[in-house]
Design a protein around this motif. Structure first.
Motif, mmCIF file in Angstrom:
data_model
loop_
_atom_site.group_PDB
_atom_site.id
_atom_site.type_symbol
_atom_site.label_atom_id
_atom_site.label_comp_id
_atom_site.label_asym_id
_atom_site.label_seq_id
_atom_site.Cartn_x
_atom_site.Cartn_y
_atom_site.Cartn_z
ATOM 1 N N PHE A 18 0.802 -1.230 0.000
ATOM 2 C CA PHE A 18 0.000 0.000 0.000
ATOM 3 C C PHE A 18 0.838 1.284 0.000
ATOM 4 O O PHE A 18 0.287 2.370 0.061
ATOM 5 N N GLU A 72 -6.470 1.091 2.382
ATOM 6 C CA GLU A 72 -6.694 0.897 0.946
ATOM 7 C C GLU A 72 -7.718 1.896 0.416
ATOM 8 O O GLU A 72 -7.581 2.420 -0.695
ATOM 9 N N SER A 76 -6.735 4.615 -2.647
ATOM 10 C CA SER A 76 -7.520 4.539 -3.887
ATOM 11 C C SER A 76 -8.411 5.760 -4.065
ATOM 12 O O SER A 76 -8.704 6.152 -5.198
#
Length: 752
Positions: A18, A72, A76
């Motif tokens: 990540f 996450e 994103s």
């Protein structure tokens, strides 16, 4: 590794997955406590199309327990483009290089520290300007027909006519200067693009800062506001680019900076004009001064902004005067300027503050008289002669007529001796302050003498200098220290930016009360009471008197050593000392008690307390409903010109509600009772302004009346600083832009 939503343990493999960085560990067990997003550090959050808010400039972090599903979602959602690129990379080396190869990380860039002006994401700045601001103020008032200067640095100065030359050579130089003057004016006005309306007379101007220049514009304005020249500001921007390597900062010339500063002036005027027209009244302060053979008329506005519960004091213009400095000439300049800024100023102008100059306050031809005559018959102008200026005149009179003979001659001679005593200066680690022709400097010197008396007496005893003051002189220093200290505190208080007109008068009254209480001055007395006093035992000035025995008691309480010195001198010297000290205090009481800032049409003092506008809640509750309405009726025409006919009744109703709430609500009563003469307008209304908005706005406008011209005089200090001997060629338009840049960010807060 499958993502477990409930996982709270640190997983090292997820740092690579990540784009995370360990930011802290437990000191004992080396356990990871927090993580940071490397996307935020290297690239910053991405701007979303159509988003109402700008992207955050903070670096996202997480602490234990870790929720990798939330992590996450962050990468994103906040870094979609970079996250998509990152997921295509296979090896750990490539993913490490993805962040390490960034030349300047976002965290270390200027963008991270200027969230309101993010580099690379700025939008163009478009300003619409009224035609008269450009045509009249900039085109006419800022440029003399034969103005022979342009914006430049010293090395760019135009040729001066040769001192010893033929008429033909001089004419060539003068012709060149005239041509450059025309070019300077054309260049200045070319910034503003004309936007035509429905007819020839209906047009405006527009100035645009392109997207690629907005960051440079903001930085240049701030650099100039800090005191840099146009050339220096351009060099600083170049240095900034060399460090940050941001292409937006790559190109900015001195001409670009000067153009930016001109834009600032015009845009500030437009903002001020909007605020003036949205208020039912406003006040001004003005003064004139000469610098480098050019005279300037400085004008400031004081405006109330209801949305911010605040009163703003802004610099409007330092207008160059190319004519005689008569009241009529200055009036015409002010009238033209106000006609542009607020066409209905003859019913909106509430108050004007001025100093004691003849061309300002002359009862026949003064500029204030001309402005008063121009006002609407139903809108009288409140005239304020600067209280600080009047107090300054009183102090200068006392210093020159009473203190000078006993004190100044001895003081200056002793200071001259002390300046040559290098060993004494080294031992004391201080030098005596300079004495200039102002009583405030004398106050500093007296304070210094009192603080270092033991060292100075020791020096006198060892060196026996011929200029040494007699011992009784130190007693007079003691009394003058008390006198000048109290007066200096009051002098600074009545010039406070948040001080109100009635608070200024209260501060002056408190000064007189302090003298009465401390020294034993009695008064004000009737003529009969004055006649009954024993002249040999009292010192009298006007309606005030003080007994000599009270003065001795006062001096005895100032220091333990005072009595021993007084007892050493003969009775004649002692009596002279008491008379001089008494004369200082009793004269001050008499003259300060008569000091009134408000003036009538003949510039005589208005001593009626009801003339002072009361604007804070703790003062309003002392007024009955009938008295409040009587005071409000003085402004009926102004209010009706801006609001509906019955607006006074609306204000009066809110005043009645305030009285009722004060009597019935303990919490409100406690808040209002906590206010005093030191409270600002914001302090008084920030809690209850939303409950009584019309009453607050009415009082806020009344509170805009200037106490004096101290802020105008500060403008002249800035003017002399900016246009010094190294920037003589700075035009008046450029100079005004420099002064306006200092309040650019301040006015941006109040943009409507």
């Amino acid at each position: 590794m499958a993502l477990n939503k409930r996982s709270s343990e640190y997983v090292k493999a997820n740092d690579d997955r990540f784009g995370l960085r360990v930011s802290s560990k437990a000191p004992n067990c080396n356990k990871v406590n927090s993580l940071q997003c490397r996307f935020c550090i290297a690239f910053g959050c991405e701007e979303k199309v159509g988003a109402k808010r700008k992207p955050s400039t903070d670096v996202q972090g997480w602490i234990r327990p870790f929720r990798y599903d939330n992590i996450e979602n962050h990468v994103s959602g906040q870094h979609p483009a970079k996250w998509a690129e990152y997921k295509l990379l296979d090896s750990s080396d490539d993913r490490k290089a993805f962040f390490d190869d960034v030349l300047v990380s976002f965290k270390n860039s200027m963008k991270a520290h200027f969230p309101s002006s993010s580099l690379g994401t700025e939008r163009e700045m478009v300003f619409n300007i009224e035609k008269d601001i450009v045509d009249v103020i900039v085109g006419d008032m800022m440029f003399e027909p034969n103005d022979d200067i342009i914006d430049s640095d010293p090395e760019d100065d135009m040729d001066e006519p040769p001192a010893f030359s033929s008429d033909a050579e001089r004419n060539v130089v003068l012709h060149r200067q005239a041509q450059q003057s025309v070019l300077a004016k054309e260049r200045a006005l070319s910034l503003f693009k004309r936007i035509d309306g429905d007819d020839d007379a209906d047009y405006a101007y527009c100035v645009t800062i392109p997207k690629s220049k907005t960051t440079v514009f903001q930085l240049a304005v701030r650099y100039v506001a800090c005191g840099t020249s146009f050339r220096m500001a351009a060099n600083l921007l170049s240095c900034t680019y060399n460090v940050l390597h941001n292409l937006i900062l790559r190109s900015c010339s001195r001409n670009d900076v000067s153009n930016f500063i001109r834009v600032v002036y015009v845009v500030n005027l437009q903002h001020m004009a909007c605020h003036l027209r949205h208020s039912w009244a406003f006040s001004i302060a003005l003064d004139s001064a000469t610098h480098q053979s050019t005279s300037y008329l400085d004008l400031r506005f004081r405006i109330f902004l209801p949305a911010f519960y605040d009163i703003v004091n802004v610099h409007a213009a330092a207008l160059p005067m190319f004519d005689w400095h008569t009241g009529e000439v200055m009036y015409k300049m002010v009238a033209v300027f106000l006609n542009v800024m607020c066409p209905v100023w003859t019913v909106r102008l509430l108050g004007i503050s001025f100093d004691g100059a003849r061309n300002m306050m002359g009862r026949v031809a003064g500029v204030v008289t001309h402005l008063t005559n121009a006002m609407h018959n139903e809108c009288p102008l409140i005239r304020v002669w600067c209280g600080a200026h009047q107090l300054d005149l009183i102090m200068e009179y006392i210093m020159n007529s009473i203190v000078k003979e006993r004190f100044f001659t001895t003081m200056t001679g002793f200071i001259t001796h002390l300046m040559r005593q290098q060993n004494l200066i080294a031992d004391m680690q201080t030098t005596c302050p300079r004495v200039v022709n102002r009583w405030l400097s004398t106050e500093k010197v007296i304070k210094w003498f009192k603080a270092h008396r033991p060292q100075l007496l020791a020096h006198i005893e060892s060196k026996q200098p011929p200029s040494a003051p007699p011992r009784i002189w130190w007693v007079f220093v003691l009394a003058m220290h008390h006198f000048t200290s109290l007066t200096a505190i009051t002098f600074r208080t009545i010039q406070g930016l948040s001080t109100l007109l009635d608070q200024q008068q209260a501060a002056l009254d408190d000064l007189v009360t302090s003298f009465i209480d401390d020294v034993g001055v009695i008064g004000p007395l009737s003529p009969e009471a004055i006649a009954n006093l024993e002249v040999s035992e009292h010192v009298i000035s006007g309606r005030y008197a003080v007994q000599l025995s009270s003065v001795r008691e006062f001096v005895s309480g100032l220091a333990s050593w005072a009595d021993s010195i007084v007892d050493e001198v003969d009775p004649v010297q002692r009596n002279d000392l008491w008379n001089d000290i008494a004369s200082v205090y009793v004269t001050a009481c008499d003259r300060v008690s008569q000091l009134s800032s408000l003036r009538d049409a003949d510039n005589n003092a208005l001593a009626n307390p009801s003339s002072l506008p009361l604007v804070l809640p703790h003062d309003l509750i002392k007024l009955s409903a009938a008295e409040f309405i009587r005071r409000a009726h003085r402004h009926t025409y102004r209010l009706q010109h801006h609001y509906s006919v019955d607006h006074i009744d609306v204000i009066a109703d809110e005043h009645k509600l305030l009285l009722h709430a004060y009597r019935s609500e303990p919490v409100l009563k406690q808040a209002i009772d906590g206010l005093d003469s030191q409270s600002s307008f914001r302090d008084g209304w920030s809690l209850i302004g939303s409950i009584f908005p019309n009453l607050m706005e009415f009082c806020g406008v009344l509170a805009t009346i200037f106490l004096g011209t101290s802020t105008v005089e500060s403008d002249f200090s800035v003017l002399r600083w900016e246009k010094d001997n190294f920037r003589k060629s700075l035009s008046d338009f450029g100079l005004e832009g420099v002064m306006q840049s200092k309040q650019w960010t301040f006015l941006e807060q109040f943009e409507q």
